[in-house]
Enzyme design. Sequence first.
Site, PDB file in Angstrom:
ATOM      1  N   ASP A 147     -13.241   8.452  -8.648  1.00 35.64           N
ATOM      2  CA  ASP A 147     -14.188   7.460  -9.143  1.00 35.64           C
ATOM      3  C   ASP A 147     -14.602   7.864 -10.571  1.00 35.64           C
ATOM      4  OD1 ASP A 147     -16.285   5.236  -7.972  1.00 35.64           O
ATOM      5  OD2 ASP A 147     -17.283   6.541  -9.434  1.00 35.64           O
ATOM      6  N   HIS A 188     -22.323   9.296  -4.009  1.00 31.17           N
ATOM      7  CA  HIS A 188     -23.581   9.776  -4.620  1.00 31.17           C
ATOM      8  C   HIS A 188     -24.623  10.157  -3.568  1.00 31.17           C
ATOM      9  CE1 HIS A 188     -22.204   8.780  -8.585  1.00 31.17           C
ATOM     10  NE2 HIS A 188     -22.086   7.486  -8.312  1.00 31.17           N
ATOM     11  N   ASP A 209     -13.597   2.009 -10.899  1.00 30.54           N
ATOM     12  CA  ASP A 209     -14.434   1.816 -12.093  1.00 30.54           C
ATOM     13  C   ASP A 209     -13.937   2.612 -13.298  1.00 30.54           C
ATOM     14  OD1 ASP A 209     -15.193   4.046 -10.652  1.00 30.54           O
ATOM     15  OD2 ASP A 209     -17.325   3.557 -10.582  1.00 30.54           O
ATOM     16  N   HIS A 231     -17.470   8.053 -11.794  1.00 31.17           N
ATOM     17  CA  HIS A 231     -18.698   8.844 -11.808  1.00 31.17           C
ATOM     18  C   HIS A 231     -18.538  10.120 -10.977  1.00 31.17           C
ATOM     19  CE1 HIS A 231     -19.920   4.550 -12.343  1.00 31.17           C
ATOM     20  NE2 HIS A 231     -20.661   5.083 -13.309  1.00 31.17           N
TER      21      HIS A 231
HETATM   22 ZN   LIG Z   1     -18.445   5.008  -9.769  1.00 30.15          ZN
END
Ligand SMILES: [Zn+2]
Length: 339
Positions: free
Chosen positions: A194, A160, A283, A196
Amino acid sequence: MADGRIPVVWSDAHVDHAPTLQAIDGVDYPHPEVPSRPRLIREALVEADLADLITADPYDDGVVDRVHAPAYRQFIDEACAELAVEEQLTPAGVSADAAVLSSDSLAVRASYFAFGTDAPLMRATYRAARSAADVALTGAVRVASGAPHVLALCRPPGHHAEHDRMGGFCYFNNAVIAAHELLPVGRVAILDVDYHHGNGSQHLTYDRRDILYVSLHADPRWAYPGFSGTSVERGSGEGEGFNQNYPLRPGTAIDDYAATLSEACERIAAFAPARLVVSLGFDTHADDPIASFALRSEDFARIGAEIAALDLPTLHVLEGGYALARLGESAVSYVGALP
Ligand SMILES: [Zn+2]
């Protein structure tokens, strides 16, 4: 490797970066990105005889500065040095106005280098984030030399992290920093699995055609970070066509996931990179406390096998994964499927 073990790079320099709270809309919640995450993975891999442990080598700050604004790295360094040992600093908000840099408040100044309030600073944060980059680089050097698979147990995570902003538990973009280290060998693909979307990785590579970014993630209509990750984001300038997003619906289980991963791997094979970097998040697990996919621990073997079938020297960089009781077994499934 014939004996089934792969090099696993780690460092304990991150353990004092231990934020206990994250602020969401001004309310504090327990922080899921805890120091035990990489240790649980490392211990499970050693127990399963899948890891040759390697401690991270130190690298110059220049390797971070070729991806991030030097002023951003220096801000984190200096801000952390101002904090007391147990103190936790949350950016006051998010600002694009350089005037905030003259504020007396460190939290207000931090808002110029943040895109959210969920990447708090502690005294140990800078050293932790720098060591995570060193872990990734130590792995990248081996993969550059042709090692077939290396796992870099980075913490804090990185995908991120933007050019000059922290957020989403991330400070420096370990995967993109590693990709730059690999570029002298040839083109690099980053495959982000991931849960996200890796907004930072996408933006840091968006106008390049020598780094392909491909991501499978929860549809941003429902999931963090929300502002990036749609399939129409395809790159810009000479990077047009070298960014590929596969947003998936909540509740996605392994069959749909694997079908999409197979498409993503076809895209990577068509790009014909010299090296692959996997942003490896666990995740996507059904038990993850902050996510909503439905993968089981054993499903990570299928993901690992699909990625290994690309037959590319690959650096696997740890990103997210917060179901502490599932991290070890998920990692054992994944690494056990690598040749
Ligand atoms: Zn994540």
